[in-house]
Design an enzyme around this catalytic site. Structure first.
Site, mmCIF file in Angstrom:
data_model
loop_
_atom_site.group_PDB
_atom_site.id
_atom_site.type_symbol
_atom_site.label_atom_id
_atom_site.label_comp_id
_atom_site.label_asym_id
_atom_site.label_seq_id
_atom_site.Cartn_x
_atom_site.Cartn_y
_atom_site.Cartn_z
ATOM 1 N N CYS A 74 0.860 -1.179 0.000
ATOM 2 C CA CYS A 74 0.000 0.000 0.000
ATOM 3 C C CYS A 74 0.898 1.231 0.000
ATOM 4 O O CYS A 74 1.665 1.441 0.950
ATOM 5 C CB CYS A 74 -0.861 -0.029 1.253
ATOM 6 S SG CYS A 74 -1.827 1.453 1.479
ATOM 7 N N CYS A 184 -0.776 3.590 -6.529
ATOM 8 C CA CYS A 184 -1.699 2.971 -5.576
ATOM 9 C C CYS A 184 -1.891 1.541 -6.057
ATOM 10 O O CYS A 184 -2.130 1.313 -7.249
ATOM 11 C CB CYS A 184 -3.040 3.707 -5.563
ATOM 12 S SG CYS A 184 -4.321 2.823 -4.649
#
Ligand code: DGL
Length: 256
Positions: A74, A184
């Site tokens: 992440c 992302c």
């Protein structure tokens, strides 16, 4: 047979794009996965909130499994709390951060894009990556929480239209970038759609680089662990889909 076990963590299903890259390179490694759907999305959370939450999840996971390494799959969390996690836990961490360096090496036009969450786009960590590796490039930054939600919908089979995608990336097309960093881990789920919308742009992510890094770190580690089943934990009840079922046992994780 002895096998290494690692943990992959994300706010949701984004880290599965990193899991895909790791599985391709290292099919023998047992990958457990935590999708923190109860705290989703991470991209709008403060660093303080992320640090507390991820430490809680890690304490639980390290107690539960004999892990050899942890992948923070992440960008929003890695750009915020990687140092704090490394300071607290002795296990090797592999963070996922935007592939700015690769983009700067690939661009012909000296114009690159960064498509990421609000948190990642605005963090000092990201600014430093740009200063260190892409000083000579124009960097167009687009923050989108919507795209994170759309990726969750897509993998749950609930996505009806791709029209919003076109709108989200339009500033990148207008800026005439030739390389875009998918900063992302949720976004590579849209790789095909993005290629379709803008075939001249190279859409890049960190998946393969992370898989290489995991291989490098595990190469130095011996393990005594016998084979274990890989488990997908969501912190929200009832999360499942055919992709997850194919690779994992599914359990709900509750630490509150
Ligand atoms: N997939 C994560 C990232 O790479 C988090 C997205 C979110 O939860 O906002 O940033």
């Amino acid at each position: 047979m002895k096998q290494h076990q690692i943990l992959i963590m994300d706010s949701g299903i984004g880290g599965l794009t990193v899991f895909n890259a790791i599985r391709e390179k290292l099919p023998e490694v047992v990958c457990h996965y935590i999708a923190d759907h109860a705290y989703f999305p991470y991209g709008t959370k403060t660093e303080k909130v992320l640090e507390k939450r991820m430490k809680e999840l890690l304490r639980w996971a390290l107690d539960k499994h004999q892990l050899d390494a942890v992948v923070i799959a992440c960008n929003s969390a890695s750009t915020a709390v990687l140092d704090e996690l490394r300071a607290e836990f002795a296990i090797p961490f592999i963070g996922v951060v935007p592939a700015i360096k690769t983009a700067a090496e690939l661009t012909q036009k000296k114009s690159i894009g960064l498509l990421a969450t609000e948190g990642t786009v605005n963090r000092q960590y990201t600014e430093q990556l740009i200063q260190d590796f892409a000083r000579d490039c124009k960097v167009t930054r687009v923050a989108s929480s919507d795209l994170v939600h759309l990726a969750e919908e897509k993998i749950q089979g609930k996505l009806s239209t791709l029209e919003p995608l076109r709108e989200i990336v339009s500033p990148l097309i207008a800026a005439k970038v030739d390389v875009v960093v998918l900063g992302c881990t949720h976004f590579p789920w849209f790789r095909e759609e993005l290629k379709h919308i803008a075939p001249d742009i190279q859409w890049i992510d960190s998946g393969e680089a992370i898989a290489r890094r995991v291989e490098f770190i595990l190469a130095d580690l011996t393990t005594d662990e016998a084979t274990k089943e890989a488990t997908f934990y969501s912190t929200k009840k009832g999360v499942t889909n055919p992709f997850i079922e194919r690779f994992f046992n599914i359990e709900t994780l509750s630490i509150d």
